[in-house]
Design a protein around this motif. Structure first.
Motif, PDB file in Angstrom:
ATOM      1  N   PRO A  50       0.836  -1.212   0.000  1.00  0.00           N
ATOM      2  CA  PRO A  50       0.000   0.000   0.000  1.00  0.00           C
ATOM      3  C   PRO A  50       0.869   1.261   0.000  1.00  0.00           C
ATOM      4  O   PRO A  50       1.998   1.247   0.484  1.00  0.00           O
ATOM      5  CB  PRO A  50      -0.781  -0.114   1.305  1.00  0.00           C
ATOM      6  N   PRO A  51       0.339   2.333  -0.566  1.00  0.00           N
ATOM      7  CA  PRO A  51       1.092   3.599  -0.520  1.00  0.00           C
ATOM      8  C   PRO A  51       1.125   4.127   0.925  1.00  0.00           C
ATOM      9  O   PRO A  51       0.277   3.784   1.758  1.00  0.00           O
ATOM     10  CB  PRO A  51       0.289   4.531  -1.433  1.00  0.00           C
ATOM     11  N   LEU A  52       2.157   4.915   1.224  1.00  0.00           N
ATOM     12  CA  LEU A  52       2.224   5.528   2.560  1.00  0.00           C
ATOM     13  C   LEU A  52       1.143   6.594   2.673  1.00  0.00           C
ATOM     14  O   LEU A  52       0.912   7.356   1.749  1.00  0.00           O
ATOM     15  CB  LEU A  52       3.604   6.164   2.777  1.00  0.00           C
ATOM     16  N   ASN A  53       0.455   6.622   3.791  1.00  0.00           N
ATOM     17  CA  ASN A  53      -0.630   7.565   4.035  1.00  0.00           C
ATOM     18  C   ASN A  53      -1.587   7.631   2.853  1.00  0.00           C
ATOM     19  O   ASN A  53      -1.767   8.696   2.234  1.00  0.00           O
ATOM     20  CB  ASN A  53      -0.080   8.974   4.340  1.00  0.00           C
ATOM     21  N   PRO A  54      -2.211   6.516   2.510  1.00  0.00           N
ATOM     22  CA  PRO A  54      -3.075   6.498   1.315  1.00  0.00           C
ATOM     23  C   PRO A  54      -4.364   7.293   1.529  1.00  0.00           C
ATOM     24  O   PRO A  54      -4.888   7.372   2.629  1.00  0.00           O
ATOM     25  CB  PRO A  54      -3.393   5.012   1.140  1.00  0.00           C
ATOM     26  N   SER A  55      -4.820   7.855   0.441  1.00  0.00           N
ATOM     27  CA  SER A  55      -6.139   8.488   0.471  1.00  0.00           C
ATOM     28  C   SER A  55      -7.175   7.370   0.439  1.00  0.00           C
ATOM     29  O   SER A  55      -6.842   6.193   0.181  1.00  0.00           O
ATOM     30  CB  SER A  55      -6.303   9.410  -0.738  1.00  0.00           C
ATOM     31  N   ALA A  56      -8.409   7.697   0.639  1.00  0.00           N
ATOM     32  CA  ALA A  56      -9.476   6.696   0.607  1.00  0.00           C
ATOM     33  C   ALA A  56      -9.526   6.033  -0.771  1.00  0.00           C
ATOM     34  O   ALA A  56      -9.710   4.811  -0.889  1.00  0.00           O
ATOM     35  CB  ALA A  56     -10.815   7.337   0.945  1.00  0.00           C
ATOM     36  N   GLU A  87      -6.960   5.727  -2.946  1.00  0.00           N
ATOM     37  CA  GLU A  87      -5.781   4.869  -3.098  1.00  0.00           C
ATOM     38  C   GLU A  87      -5.931   3.571  -2.304  1.00  0.00           C
ATOM     39  O   GLU A  87      -5.567   2.499  -2.779  1.00  0.00           O
ATOM     40  CB  GLU A  87      -4.519   5.604  -2.644  1.00  0.00           C
ATOM     41  N   LEU A  88      -6.479   3.684  -1.112  1.00  0.00           N
ATOM     42  CA  LEU A  88      -6.689   2.496  -0.295  1.00  0.00           C
ATOM     43  C   LEU A  88      -7.700   1.561  -0.954  1.00  0.00           C
ATOM     44  O   LEU A  88      -7.515   0.341  -0.985  1.00  0.00           O
ATOM     45  CB  LEU A  88      -7.157   2.894   1.109  1.00  0.00           C
ATOM     46  N   SER A  89      -8.755   2.120  -1.511  1.00  0.00           N
ATOM     47  CA  SER A  89      -9.759   1.327  -2.209  1.00  0.00           C
ATOM     48  C   SER A  89      -9.148   0.623  -3.424  1.00  0.00           C
ATOM     49  O   SER A  89      -9.407  -0.559  -3.674  1.00  0.00           O
ATOM     50  CB  SER A  89     -10.921   2.221  -2.632  1.00  0.00           C
ATOM     51  N   PHE A 145      -5.951  -0.132  -3.801  1.00  0.00           N
ATOM     52  CA  PHE A 145      -5.044  -1.156  -3.289  1.00  0.00           C
ATOM     53  C   PHE A 145      -5.822  -2.390  -2.855  1.00  0.00           C
ATOM     54  O   PHE A 145      -5.411  -3.533  -3.141  1.00  0.00           O
ATOM     55  CB  PHE A 145      -4.204  -0.607  -2.129  1.00  0.00           C
ATOM     56  N   MET A 146      -6.934  -2.193  -2.189  1.00  0.00           N
ATOM     57  CA  MET A 146      -7.763  -3.327  -1.744  1.00  0.00           C
ATOM     58  C   MET A 146      -8.285  -4.104  -2.955  1.00  0.00           C
ATOM     59  O   MET A 146      -8.351  -5.334  -2.929  1.00  0.00           O
ATOM     60  CB  MET A 146      -8.920  -2.841  -0.857  1.00  0.00           C
ATOM     61  N   GLY A 147      -8.638  -3.407  -4.024  1.00  0.00           N
ATOM     62  CA  GLY A 147      -9.058  -4.079  -5.258  1.00  0.00           C
ATOM     63  C   GLY A 147      -7.921  -4.913  -5.843  1.00  0.00           C
ATOM     64  O   GLY A 147      -8.132  -6.033  -6.313  1.00  0.00           O
ATOM     65  N   ASP A 148      -6.695  -4.350  -5.802  1.00  0.00           N
ATOM     66  CA  ASP A 148      -5.527  -5.092  -6.277  1.00  0.00           C
ATOM     67  C   ASP A 148      -5.315  -6.356  -5.447  1.00  0.00           C
ATOM     68  O   ASP A 148      -5.041  -7.433  -5.993  1.00  0.00           O
ATOM     69  CB  ASP A 148      -4.269  -4.223  -6.198  1.00  0.00           C
ATOM     70  N   MET A 149      -5.435  -6.215  -4.140  1.00  0.00           N
ATOM     71  CA  MET A 149      -5.247  -7.380  -3.273  1.00  0.00           C
ATOM     72  C   MET A 149      -6.312  -8.447  -3.529  1.00  0.00           C
ATOM     73  O   MET A 149      -6.012  -9.645  -3.517  1.00  0.00           O
ATOM     74  CB  MET A 149      -5.261  -6.969  -1.792  1.00  0.00           C
ATOM     75  N   GLN A 150      -7.526  -8.008  -3.786  1.00  0.00           N
ATOM     76  CA  GLN A 150      -8.600  -8.957  -4.118  1.00  0.00           C
ATOM     77  C   GLN A 150      -8.253  -9.722  -5.395  1.00  0.00           C
ATOM     78  O   GLN A 150      -8.438 -10.932  -5.484  1.00  0.00           O
ATOM     79  CB  GLN A 150      -9.939  -8.216  -4.274  1.00  0.00           C
ATOM     80  N   GLU A 151      -7.714  -9.008  -6.393  1.00  0.00           N
ATOM     81  CA  GLU A 151      -7.310  -9.648  -7.641  1.00  0.00           C
ATOM     82  C   GLU A 151      -6.186 -10.660  -7.387  1.00  0.00           C
ATOM     83  O   GLU A 151      -6.189 -11.764  -7.930  1.00  0.00           O
ATOM     84  CB  GLU A 151      -6.848  -8.574  -8.633  1.00  0.00           C
ATOM     85  N   TRP A 152      -5.222 -10.275  -6.531  1.00  0.00           N
ATOM     86  CA  TRP A 152      -4.142 -11.200  -6.182  1.00  0.00           C
ATOM     87  C   TRP A 152      -4.694 -12.440  -5.482  1.00  0.00           C
ATOM     88  O   TRP A 152      -4.254 -13.567  -5.748  1.00  0.00           O
ATOM     89  CB  TRP A 152      -3.119 -10.513  -5.269  1.00  0.00           C
ATOM     90  N   MET A 153      -5.623 -12.250  -4.580  1.00  0.00           N
ATOM     91  CA  MET A 153      -6.196 -13.388  -3.842  1.00  0.00           C
ATOM     92  C   MET A 153      -6.917 -14.334  -4.793  1.00  0.00           C
ATOM     93  O   MET A 153      -6.788 -15.557  -4.676  1.00  0.00           O
ATOM     94  CB  MET A 153      -7.138 -12.887  -2.735  1.00  0.00           C
TER      95      MET A 153
END
Length: 126
Positions: free
Chosen positions: A68-74, A76-78, A80-88
């Motif tokens: 995740p990026p440092l101090n992500p905005s909402a 960016e966090l969303s 990143f979470m989508g990316d992690m879902q794709e990885w999973m």
């Protein structure tokens, strides 16, 4: 006496002819067995290559961020979470498909080995 010699010669020739036919059948069976063995070996190689490929060259999603990026905005966090879902999802698919591929490789290896044993037995018969 000459007739007896001719008669015994005919019997002897019939025995040789019969033995030759049996040998030809055994040789033909062995040849067919070895052809099948080659086909099973190709099948085994293909199945086991799938395992090696899946285990050594898995292609993860290319667009995903891995941290995740440092101090992500909402937003960016969303993302990143989508990316992690794709990885999973990708990892789950790998975990599901690899054991199946391993089982297919093992089955093909066993079938080939059993057939080699059969062909070796046929070869020793003639």
């Amino acid at each position: 006496r000459a007739r007896d010699d001719f008669a015994s010669c005919d019997v002897f020739l019939a025995e040789i002819s019969g033995a030759a036919n049996i040998t030809q059948l055994q040789e033909s069976s062995h040849s067919q067995c070895r052809t099948r063995e080659q086909n099973l070996n190709v099948n085994k190689k293909n199945k086991c290559d799938l395992v090696r490929f899946a285990a050594t060259v898995p292609e993860p999603p290319h667009t995903c961020e891995t941290s995740p990026p440092l101090n992500p905005s909402a937003e960016e966090l969303s993302e990143f979470m989508g990316d992690m879902q794709e990885w999973m999802q990708w990892a789950e698919a790998q975990n599901e498909s690899l054991p199946e591929k391993v089982a297919l490789c093992e089955d093909a290896t066993e079938s080939h080995a059993e057939h080699v044993e059969k062909c070796n037995g046929l070869q020793s018969e003639y």
